[in-house]
Design a protein around this motif. Structure first.
Motif, mmCIF file in Angstrom:
data_model
loop_
_atom_site.group_PDB
_atom_site.id
_atom_site.type_symbol
_atom_site.label_atom_id
_atom_site.label_comp_id
_atom_site.label_asym_id
_atom_site.label_seq_id
_atom_site.Cartn_x
_atom_site.Cartn_y
_atom_site.Cartn_z
ATOM 1 N N THR A 35 -8.820 -8.161 -8.713
ATOM 2 C CA THR A 35 -9.643 -7.590 -7.643
ATOM 3 C C THR A 35 -9.256 -6.129 -7.451
ATOM 4 O OG1 THR A 35 -9.677 -9.724 -6.486
ATOM 5 C CG2 THR A 35 -10.349 -7.796 -5.222
ATOM 6 N N LYS A 36 -10.272 -5.286 -7.277
ATOM 7 C CA LYS A 36 -10.005 -3.896 -6.898
ATOM 8 C C LYS A 36 -10.068 -3.819 -5.382
ATOM 9 C CE LYS A 36 -11.310 0.878 -7.987
ATOM 10 N NZ LYS A 36 -12.268 1.751 -8.737
ATOM 11 N N VAL A 37 -8.995 -3.352 -4.782
ATOM 12 C CA VAL A 37 -8.858 -3.331 -3.325
ATOM 13 C C VAL A 37 -9.006 -1.893 -2.820
ATOM 14 C CG1 VAL A 37 -7.250 -3.691 -1.414
ATOM 15 C CG2 VAL A 37 -7.406 -5.387 -3.255
ATOM 16 N N TYR A 38 -9.912 -1.700 -1.857
ATOM 17 C CA TYR A 38 -10.148 -0.385 -1.265
ATOM 18 C C TYR A 38 -9.532 -0.250 0.127
ATOM 19 C CZ TYR A 38 -13.548 0.703 -4.929
ATOM 20 O OH TYR A 38 -14.150 0.959 -6.140
ATOM 21 N N GLN A 39 -9.507 -1.369 0.868
ATOM 22 C CA GLN A 39 -9.017 -1.348 2.245
ATOM 23 C C GLN A 39 -7.887 -2.364 2.396
ATOM 24 O OE1 GLN A 39 -10.209 0.871 4.386
ATOM 25 N NE2 GLN A 39 -11.875 1.564 3.051
ATOM 26 N N ILE A 40 -6.952 -2.072 3.260
ATOM 27 C CA ILE A 40 -5.814 -2.968 3.456
ATOM 28 C C ILE A 40 -6.264 -4.361 3.886
ATOM 29 C CG2 ILE A 40 -5.416 -2.283 5.878
ATOM 30 C CD1 ILE A 40 -2.390 -2.457 5.218
ATOM 31 N N GLU A 41 -7.391 -4.435 4.594
ATOM 32 C CA GLU A 41 -7.898 -5.739 5.058
ATOM 33 C C GLU A 41 -8.319 -6.640 3.897
ATOM 34 O OE1 GLU A 41 -8.104 -2.693 8.108
ATOM 35 O OE2 GLU A 41 -9.066 -2.795 6.110
ATOM 36 N N GLU A 42 -8.604 -6.050 2.726
ATOM 37 C CA GLU A 42 -9.036 -6.829 1.566
ATOM 38 C C GLU A 42 -7.865 -7.443 0.796
ATOM 39 O OE1 GLU A 42 -12.627 -3.583 0.852
ATOM 40 O OE2 GLU A 42 -11.122 -3.919 -0.695
ATOM 41 N N MET A 43 -6.645 -7.009 1.123
ATOM 42 C CA MET A 43 -5.484 -7.407 0.347
ATOM 43 C C MET A 43 -5.211 -8.919 0.364
ATOM 44 S SD MET A 43 -3.159 -6.268 -1.712
ATOM 45 C CE MET A 43 -3.155 -4.496 -1.448
ATOM 46 N N PRO A 44 -5.244 -9.601 1.520
ATOM 47 C CA PRO A 44 -4.936 -11.043 1.521
ATOM 48 C C PRO A 44 -5.859 -11.861 0.614
ATOM 49 C CG PRO A 44 -4.841 -10.175 3.750
ATOM 50 C CD PRO A 44 -5.423 -9.088 2.899
ATOM 51 N N ILE A 79 0.827 -1.209 0.000
ATOM 52 C CA ILE A 79 0.000 0.000 0.000
ATOM 53 C C ILE A 79 0.860 1.257 0.000
ATOM 54 C CG2 ILE A 79 -1.785 1.286 1.240
ATOM 55 C CD1 ILE A 79 -2.656 -1.404 -0.071
ATOM 56 N N LYS A 80 1.983 1.200 0.715
ATOM 57 C CA LYS A 80 2.878 2.352 0.771
ATOM 58 C C LYS A 80 3.368 2.723 -0.627
ATOM 59 C CE LYS A 80 7.101 4.040 3.010
ATOM 60 N NZ LYS A 80 8.215 3.694 3.939
ATOM 61 N N SER A 130 -1.294 0.674 -9.000
ATOM 62 C CA SER A 130 -2.010 1.841 -8.504
ATOM 63 C C SER A 130 -3.239 2.106 -9.363
ATOM 64 C CB SER A 130 -1.091 3.064 -8.504
ATOM 65 O OG SER A 130 -0.640 3.349 -9.821
ATOM 66 N N PHE A 131 -4.253 2.688 -8.765
ATOM 67 C CA PHE A 131 -5.488 3.044 -9.464
ATOM 68 C C PHE A 131 -5.261 4.308 -10.287
ATOM 69 C CE2 PHE A 131 -9.425 5.686 -9.177
ATOM 70 C CZ PHE A 131 -10.191 4.959 -10.075
#
Length: 327
Positions: A170-179, A149-150, A196-197
Motif C-alpha cells: 500500500t502507498k500511504v499518503y496520510q498517517i491515518e492510512e497507516m493502520p 513516519i518520523k 520511504s518514497f
C-alpha cells in the motif's frame, strides 16, 4: 536421448495463479525434440503430474517420481516456475538438493535470502548497493505510526516482507492510512517493512546465465498508469513496460553495474530480475526476484526478446546450465 523435464508450478501463496501461467508458457515453448516436458502442480494438499488429458498422477515425494501405470517416471531436471513459497524461498531448492535432482533456479540459501526483502537489502548494503530508508515491523510489535513516519516520511510504502507480485503493498499518503496498510501487509506475511518514497524512474533489470556466462538483459522502464507498479499494472496491462528504458547512458551503466554486482556477490545462478528506482543517476534497489514471471506479459521474456533470445532458447539454456552443474 531426450531429457525428462519436470516443470513445477503453483505453490502455496497468492502468486499461485500467475505461477500456473508461467509454467504453461515454459511447457509450450520447450523444444519437444530435445525434452519430454511434464507439468507438475505443487499444491499444499498434493503434488501431482497433470497429463495431456488433465488427469492427475500423484508425485512420490521420497524421490520425486511418478507412477504412470506400470512405468516409473523419473526426471533429469526440474524447471522451477513457482513464484512465492515453496519455490522462491529455498524450500524446493533444498528438497531437490537433498534428493540429487538439478533444478534451474538459484540455490536454497540465495533463494531464502532474496525472498526476504529486509535481509537481502541488509546483506547488499556493505557492497555499496543503495536502498530506501526503511522501518521494520513484525506481527505482535507495538505500532506507533508517528515513529514510523518520523523515520521514513510521507508518502511511504508499506510492504509484506516475503511476498511478490505486489501483494500486500500500500502507498500511504496520510498517517491515518497507516493502520489499514499495515493490516493489509500482515495478511500476506508476519513481517513487513515500511519504505520511504523514492521519486524517480523505475526500472527492472534481468540478469541470467546464458551459454555459460552471466548476461545482463536490456533494461525495462516501468511507467504505471496507477499510483505505483501494483498487481493490476503488472498483470492487467495498466502500465507501460518500455524496453530499452529511456534512461541516460550514465544511468544505464550504473544500474547494469549494480545489478551484476548483486548477482555475482550473492553467487546467484539461473534467472534474476531486480527492481530499481533512480535518485538522480544512482539506482536504489527495491528487491530481487529469483523466479520471475515467465508469462507472455512478464518482463523477463520481453527483455530476452529484446536481446534476441527466444523463449525456447531462454528456457533451454537454463536447463542445460543446471544439468552441466550437476556433472
Amino acid at each position: 536421448m531426450k531429457k525428462n523435464i519436470a516443470i513445477i508450478m503453483g505453490g502455496y501463496s497468492s502468486e499461485y495463479g500467475i505461477s500456473l501461467m508461467s509454467g504453461d508458457v515454459v511447457f509450450q515453448n520447450l523444444n519437444k525434440e530435445k525434452f519430454n516436458a511434464y507439468k507438475i502442480h505443487i499444491l499444499e494438499e498434493k503434488w501431482v503430474l497433470v497429463d495431456e488429458n488433465n488427469e492427475e498422477h500423484l508425485v512420490n515425494k521420497n524421490d520425486f517420481s511418478v507412477n504412470l501405470g506400470s512405468h516409473k517416471l523419473t526426471f533429469d531436471c526440474v524447471f522451477n516456475a513457482i513464484h512465492g513459497t515453496p519455490g522462491e524461498d529455498g524450500i524446493m531448492q533444498a528438497y531437490f538438493h537433498l534428493i540429487g535432482i538439478p533444478q534451474t533456479s538459484c540455490d536454497y540459501y540465495q533463494a531464502a535470502l532474496t525472498f526476504n526483502k529486509r535481509d537481502l537489502l541488509s546483506v547488499l548494503k556493505p557492497y555499496g548497493i543503495k536502498s530506501a530508508t526503511s522501518y521494520y515491523l513484525n506481527k505482535g510489535d507495538k505500532i506507533v505510526a508517528e515513529d514510523i513516519i518520523k523515520k521514513v516520511g510521507l508518502p511511504c510504502f508499506v510492504k509484506a516482507n516475503k511476498a511478490g507480485s505486489s501483494f500486500g503493498i500500500t502507498k500511504v499518503y496520510q498517517i491515518e492510512e497507516m493502520p489499514e496498510a499495515i493490516k493489509t501487509a500482515f495478511l500476506e506475511d508476519d513481517e513487513i517493512l515500511v519504505e520511504s518514497f523514492l521519486d524517480g524512474t523505475e526500472v527492472s533489470v534481468g540478469v541470467i546465465q546464458h551459454q555459460g556466462k552471466t548476461k545482463v538483459l536490456p533494461i525495462t522502464e516501468i511507467v504505471s498508469e496507477n499510483d505505483f507498479f501494483d498487481y493490476s499494472a503488472k498483470y492487467k496491462g495498466e502500465a507501460q513496460e518500455i524496453t530499452p528504458a529511456r534512461i541516460s547512458k550514465v544511468q544505464e551503466q550504473n544500474v547494469v553495474r549494480v545489478a551484476k554486482l548483486a548477482y555475482d556477490t550473492l553467487k546467484m545462478k539461473g534467472y534474476s530480475r531486480s527492481e530499481f528506482i533512480f535518485v538522480g543517476d544512482e539506482p536504489y534497489m527495491l528487491e530481487m526476484n529469483t523466479t520471475p514471471g515467465l508469462t507472455n506479459e512478464s518482463i523477463l521474456p520481453q527483455q530476452a526478446a529484446a536481446a534476441g533470445i527466444s523463449l525456447s532458447e531462454l528456457f533451454e539454456s537454463a536447463i542445460w546450465q543446471a544439468l552441466e552443474e550437476k556433472k
